[in-house]
Scaffold this active site. Structure first.
Site, PDB file in Angstrom:
ATOM      1  N   VAL A 175       0.859  -1.188   0.000  1.00 48.02           N
ATOM      2  CA  VAL A 175       0.000   0.000   0.000  1.00 48.02           C
ATOM      3  C   VAL A 175       0.891   1.232   0.000  1.00 48.02           C
ATOM      4  CG1 VAL A 175      -1.797   1.293   1.214  1.00 48.02           C
ATOM      5  CG2 VAL A 175      -1.796  -1.205   1.294  1.00 48.02           C
TER       6      VAL A 175
ATOM      7  N   ASP B  37     -14.309 -10.612  10.277  1.00 47.78           N
ATOM      8  CA  ASP B  37     -12.851 -10.591  10.464  1.00 47.78           C
ATOM      9  C   ASP B  37     -12.419  -9.315  11.171  1.00 47.78           C
ATOM     10  OD1 ASP B  37     -10.289 -11.643  10.338  1.00 47.78           O
ATOM     11  OD2 ASP B  37      -9.866 -10.793   8.368  1.00 47.78           O
TER      12      ASP B  37
END
Length: 361
Positions: A46, A158
């Site tokens: 990223v 999650d």
């Protein structure tokens, strides 16, 4: 830092330019000017970037060779489909998806998100002090975003500190929806990082619901209060033992939700534990915070507090603004994905999702 480079094969694709960061090649739209890499994971890298057309700072996530693993490709497709529909200030915004040059052979995917400064995992591990107001505000935003998702018929599945992005103003946004599902979808694949996994998942119960996210929130809240994971299990059985050591042994009527007789026998075979009150684990925490934590980390999911009720708990007093909690329905049919799809079909569905981000003529 980002370094401008020539295209690897010497052929520059129209509308693209090329940068390397952390030994990773980024082939991105020319309107994005990368600044520096800010994160790395199993998916890829990223980087922070500026949209030169709007001057907005964004985060570009490159998912490398996305079709190498079919499950990872399905996760990416699921995130694309879900984030196109959800709109909430406590859920990360997907601003753009770059259209690849080659429709039938692309391998990498570039997702453009709003840029955040950090995540809750980094903050918990840092030496930065967290006041009760910090703890309360983080929890409030997490519950608020989760209420929106649950009202839209979506389980995140999650939740963990690393999936909660935070900026310098302490604004929090839920991210990573690769495992998210609608209630109706039957789920067999791996869900929730073990330390944040609810007992009903550890015990392989098929019939679970929004309570699994509430348990994860409880684990995260405990970690904010104590600056370390509350149940750092080494494997599933050890995870259950750690949970029982804290919440205490369960009565027969608290095990009715377990539809697997073998799993029920295992829980009943564990040594008796009277449990440990959370006020002993977190002696400096606000008593109201302890009370709310106690209601979230309940072994029996049918007795666990709901997200809506958690937002109405006295600990949250002064924070809840009903008009700021929209209940919107995401079209369920748009999120249904055939888990048995092969790579070519997944690629085609991704392409169709990417087309939604093309500028309107």
């Amino acid at each position: 830092m980002a370094m401008l480079v020539d295209p690897p094969n010497g052929i520059r694709q129209e509308g693209k330019h090329y940068y390397t960061m952390w030994q990773t090649l980024f082939e991105i739209d020319t309107k994005y000017v990368p600044i520096k890499p800010i994160g790395r994971g199993a998916y890829g890298v990223v980087c922070s970037s500026i949209n030169s057309e709007t001057n907005e700072r964004v985060a570009i996530k490159k998912i490398h060779n996305v079709f190498e693993n079919r499950i990872d490709a399905l996760r990416t497709l699921r995130e694309l489909k879900l984030l196109r529909h959800v709109r909430h200030e406590n859920v990360i915004s997907l601003k753009d998806v770059m259209l690849p040059t080659h429709r039938y052979s692309f391998r990498d995917v570039y997702l453009v998100y709003e840029l955040m400064d950090s995540d809750l995992n980094q903050i918990i591990k840092s030496s930065q002090s967290l006041s009760d107001d910090h703890c309360k505000y983080f929890l409030f935003q997490l519950l608020r975003g989760l209420k929106y998702l649950h009202s839209a018929n979506i389980l995140h599945r999650d939740l963990k500190p690393g999936n909660l992005l935070v900026n310098a103003n302490c604004d929090l946004k839920i991210c990573d929806f690769g495992l998210a599902r609608t209630y109706e979808q039957f789920m067999t694949e791996y869900v929730v990082t073990r330390w944040y996994r609810a007992p009903e998942l550890l015990l392989c119960c098929d019939n679970y619901g929004t309570s699994i996210d509430v348990w994860s929130v409880g684990c995260i809240f405990a970690e904010i209060l104590g600056r370390k994971p509350i149940f750092p299990g080494t494997e599933c059985l050890n995870q259950l033992k750690l949970i029982i050591n804290v919440v205490g042994s369960q009565q027969d009527w608290d095990l009715q939700f377990i539809d697997n007789q073998k799993a029920r026998r295992f829980i009943k075979s564990l040594p008796f534990s009277k449990g440990t009150h959370f006020s002993h684990i977190y002696p400096h925490a606000n008593p109201l915070a302890i009370d709310l934590l106690q209601r979230m980390l309940v072994f029996d999911p049918t007795k666990r507090i709901s997200v809506s009720d958690a937002l109405l708990h006295p600990y949250m007093e002064g924070l809840l603004e009903p008009e700021c909690n929209p209940s919107e329905n995401v079209p369920v049919s748009s999120l249904e994905i055939d888990e048995n799809m092969e790579g070519d079909m997944i690629r085609e569905m991704m392409w169709e999702e990417m087309l939604h981000y093309l500028p309107r003529a």
